[in-house]
Design an enzyme around this catalytic site. Structure first.
Site, PDB file in Angstrom:
ATOM      1  CE  LYS A 239       1.483   0.459  -0.965  1.00  0.00           C
ATOM      2  NZ  LYS A 239       2.066   1.561  -1.788  1.00  0.00           N
TER       3      LYS A 239
HETATM    4  O1  G3P Z   1       5.606   1.368  -4.230  1.00  0.00           O
HETATM    5  C1  G3P Z   1       6.808   1.553  -3.233  1.00  0.00           C
HETATM    6  C2  G3P Z   1       7.661   2.711  -3.954  1.00  0.00           C
HETATM    7  O2  G3P Z   1       6.619   3.747  -3.889  1.00  0.00           O
HETATM    8  C3  G3P Z   1       8.645   2.698  -3.242  1.00  0.00           C
HETATM    9  O3  G3P Z   1       9.648   3.143  -4.330  1.00  0.00           O
HETATM   10  O4  G3P Z   1      11.841   4.312  -5.007  1.00  0.00           O
HETATM   11  O5  G3P Z   1      10.840   4.846  -3.013  1.00  0.00           O
HETATM   12  O6  G3P Z   1      11.893   2.720  -3.158  1.00  0.00           O
HETATM   13  P1  G3P Z   1      10.866   3.614  -3.836  1.00  0.00           P
END
Ligand code: G3P
Length: 214
Positions: A83
């Site tokens: 990534k």
């Molecule tokens: O895949 C990306 C994710 O982990 C981010 O999620 O909820 O932190 O925006 P969030």
């Protein structure tokens, strides 16, 4: 649409994988830190559990550092995807890694332009962050719709991983939007197969059966 699990929690992965629902796993530094365990150990454990691609993120912000980290991480297992953050340095790294056959997932994509750049640079996957766009009042789902249109229109090979998925509606809408993949937190996944009317229906059936068989 494929389901990836957005977690590094081994128990969550085992549970959902046991249902045949895990097509891959994504992690990021926050997700790894949450587990409080060694990065390499955790990623290798996940790669052994899951057949599909497992994303592990680099920490460097410079191209050379990203490429060096990626070369190291890619050796941990056959199903590793590296990534890379969506920056100029990241695009250069993706370009280099694509040429040597290392798969990449370009993360933190918030616009069609960024997605197009990553796809053109040779990203295997591009990850628009649906929930974080919604947080600032911009439709994350609309970005997924438009990215899919652009990829298809120009025959670009990258697959979309709809990320930052926060609720059932996000999962359903990304499927309708034509996302190739949605990466879903372990805590959200069980909510996808439950419905209160299903639970009520089962309870009613059990009550009626108990009454009938007295
Ligand atoms: O895949 C990306 C994710 O982990 C981010 O999620 O909820 O932190 O925006 P969030």
């Amino acid at each position: 649409m494929k389901f990836f699990l957005d977690t590094a929690n081994i128990e969550e992965i085992k549970r959902i994988n046991g249902l045949g629902l895990v097509d891959g796993v994504t992690t990021n530094p926050t997700i790894i830190a949450r587990e409080g365990r060694d990065f390499e150990t955790v990623i290798k454990e996940i790669c052994a559990l899951v057949e599909g691609p497992v994303s592990a993120e680099v920490i460097s912000l410079e191209t050379d550092g990203m490429v060096n980290e990626a070369r190291e991480i890619a050796q941990w297992a056959d199903n590793i995807v590296v990534k890379i953050p969506m920056t100029e340095a990241g695009l250069a790294a993706v370009h280099i890694l694509n040429k040597v056959g290392i798969k990449t997932n370009v993360t933190l994509i918030f616009s069609v332009a960024q997605g197009l750049m990553a796809a053109k640079a040779g990203a295997t996957y591009i990850s628009p962050f649906v929930g974080r766009l919604d947080d600032i009042g911009v439709s994350g789902i609309n970005l997924v719709v438009e990215l899919r249109q652009v990829l298809d229109k120009y025959g670009l090979k990258s697959e979309i991983i709809a990320a930052s998925i926060r609720n059932i509606e996000h999962v359903e809408a990304t499927a309708l939007a034509g996302s190739h993949i949605a990466t879903i937190p372990g805590s959200l996944f069980p909510k996808l197969w439950t419905h209160p009317l299903t639970d009520n229906g089962i309870a009613q059936f059990m009550m009626d059966w108990a009454e009938f068989s007295k």
